[in-house]
Design a protein around this motif. Structure first.
Motif, PDB file in Angstrom:
ATOM      1  N   SER A  18       0.983  -1.170  -0.018  1.00 46.32           N
ATOM      2  CA  SER A  18      -0.053   0.054   0.024  1.00 46.32           C
ATOM      3  C   SER A  18       0.596   1.450  -0.155  1.00 46.32           C
ATOM      4  CB  SER A  18      -1.008  -0.116   1.275  1.00 46.32           C
ATOM      5  OG  SER A  18      -0.137   0.122   2.350  1.00 46.32           O
ATOM      6  N   GLY A  19       2.431   0.981   0.149  1.00 48.15           N
ATOM      7  CA  GLY A  19       2.932   2.493   0.443  1.00 48.15           C
ATOM      8  C   GLY A  19       3.052   2.822   1.903  1.00 48.15           C
ATOM      9  N   GLY A  20       2.383   2.197   2.788  1.00 52.43           N
ATOM     10  CA  GLY A  20       2.126   2.762   4.306  1.00 52.43           C
ATOM     11  C   GLY A  20       3.522   2.060   5.006  1.00 52.43           C
ATOM     12  N   VAL A  21       3.341   2.490   6.147  1.00 53.99           N
ATOM     13  CA  VAL A  21       4.751   2.403   7.133  1.00 53.99           C
ATOM     14  C   VAL A  21       4.923   0.958   7.004  1.00 53.99           C
ATOM     15  CG1 VAL A  21       5.896   2.464   9.374  1.00 53.99           C
ATOM     16  CG2 VAL A  21       4.176   4.181   8.486  1.00 53.99           C
ATOM     17  N   ASP A  22       3.818   0.056   7.318  1.00 54.14           N
ATOM     18  CA  ASP A  22       4.077  -1.611   7.418  1.00 54.14           C
ATOM     19  C   ASP A  22       4.566  -2.014   6.359  1.00 54.14           C
ATOM     20  OD1 ASP A  22       3.477  -0.993  10.278  1.00 54.14           O
ATOM     21  OD2 ASP A  22       1.459  -1.440   9.934  1.00 54.14           O
ATOM     22  N   SER A  23       3.551  -1.985   5.091  1.00 57.34           N
ATOM     23  CA  SER A  23       3.940  -2.929   4.078  1.00 57.34           C
ATOM     24  C   SER A  23       5.105  -2.413   3.293  1.00 57.34           C
ATOM     25  CB  SER A  23       2.707  -2.718   2.873  1.00 57.34           C
ATOM     26  OG  SER A  23       2.709  -1.380   2.387  1.00 57.34           O
ATOM     27  N   SER A  24       5.598  -1.026   3.468  1.00 57.03           N
ATOM     28  CA  SER A  24       6.878  -0.721   2.955  1.00 57.03           C
ATOM     29  C   SER A  24       8.107  -1.384   3.723  1.00 57.03           C
ATOM     30  CB  SER A  24       6.809   0.808   3.117  1.00 57.03           C
ATOM     31  OG  SER A  24       6.025   1.538   2.455  1.00 57.03           O
ATOM     32  N   TYR A  25       7.910  -1.347   4.922  1.00 58.17           N
ATOM     33  CA  TYR A  25       9.137  -2.265   5.725  1.00 58.17           C
ATOM     34  C   TYR A  25       9.083  -3.581   5.326  1.00 58.17           C
ATOM     35  CZ  TYR A  25      12.313  -4.000   8.977  1.00 58.17           C
ATOM     36  OH  TYR A  25      13.326  -4.597   9.376  1.00 58.17           O
ATOM     37  N   ALA A  30      11.809  -8.193   2.867  1.00 61.43           N
ATOM     38  CA  ALA A  30      11.760  -9.216   1.618  1.00 61.43           C
ATOM     39  C   ALA A  30      12.789  -8.856   0.632  1.00 61.43           C
ATOM     40  CB  ALA A  30      10.129  -9.062   0.967  1.00 61.43           C
ATOM     41  N   LYS A  31      12.989  -7.759   0.292  1.00 60.05           N
ATOM     42  CA  LYS A  31      14.299  -7.585  -0.720  1.00 60.05           C
ATOM     43  C   LYS A  31      15.556  -7.960  -0.102  1.00 60.05           C
ATOM     44  CE  LYS A  31      14.688  -5.438  -3.949  1.00 60.05           C
ATOM     45  NZ  LYS A  31      15.202  -6.157  -5.167  1.00 60.05           N
TER      46      LYS A  31
END
Length: 248
Positions: A18-25, A30-31
């Motif tokens: 979503s581009g929010g804090v959680d999914s961004s981290y 994962a990268k």
């Protein structure tokens, strides 16, 4: 379990992003640890433009692949009518679309950014994710919101201090029909207040009337800009008021 171990056990993953804090981290982690990862961003009426821009910026900065899926959330059965469990139907439709795209791309594990601070309880959206077998590694590994922000800052992710932002549909009361026009009004009104420097606020609506909720520390600024705020927001609403019960 540590995130590194999670991705050792699940080396190829798709992420609802979503581009929010959680999914961004989560995407960043994962990268670092997964062998293969692809993010899926669903562009629908419930997300404002800035969320899409933030998601694309973050993905570019960390070198992650993102597939953008476009769908109408209002066409998902049970969503536009806005029942108490609207989030269940919405998650079913959106994550169902992500699952279909991910499986076509060869992914058999789908993740989301739910964290250990999120109250699972009896939330309709959580029920939908469970039914769809979506994994939440941040929650499974005990990562709280505060910890995710801390680690995001250490990693240099600009999202580390991004305010929480619920979807636009949450501004419309349960039982009132959701329309594209109402969502557009919310996005425009909140976008205008953002441009004036307001933070951590909501513009809620009911039958065409707007109610601004923001921290008490920003009330003086609201009064200062009262005339221009009224002029702008009354393009979209019959009346505009301040919610005095929200102190922040």
């Amino acid at each position: 379990m540590e995130l590194q171990e999670f991705f050792r056990q699940n080396p190829k993953v798709a992420i609802a992003f979503s581009g929010g804090v959680d999914s961004s981290y989560l995407l960043y982690a994962a990268k670092q640890y997964a062998q293969e990862v692809r993010a899926y961003y669903v562009a629908a009426e419930f997300q404002p433009k800035f969320e899409f821009e933030d998601a694309m910026r973050l993905a570019k900065e960390i070198g992650a692949q993102v597939k953008v899926l476009r769908l109408s959330a209002l066409e998902i059965p049970g969503v536009a009518e806005n029942p108490a469990n609207r989030c269940y139907y919405c998650k079913q439709g959106i994550f169902g679309a992500i699952w279909n795209a991910a499986k076509e791309d060869g992914y058999q594990v789908l993740l989301d950014g739910t964290n250990a601070s999120d109250d699972a309880g009896d939330r309709p959206g959580m029920k939908a994710l469970k039914e769809l077998s979506v994994r939440s590694p941040l929650r499974e590994c005990g990562f709280t919101k505060a910890r995710i922000r801390e680690l995001s800052k250490e990693a240099g992710l600009f999202t580390w201090d991004k305010p929480a932002y619920a979807c636009l549909a949450t501004r419309i009361p349960t039982g009132e029909m959701i329309t594209k026009e109402k969502l557009a009004a919310t996005e425009a009104a909140e976008g205008y207040l953002f441009s004036l420097g307001f933070t951590d606020f909501r513009v809620r609506s009911k039958e065409g009337h707007a109610r601004i909720q923001l921290p008490e520390a920003q009330w003086d600024m609201l009064v200062k800009h009262r005339a221009e705020i009224l002029e702008e927001l009354k393009k979209y609403y019959v009346t505009v008021s301040l919610d005095l019960e929200v102190r922040g």
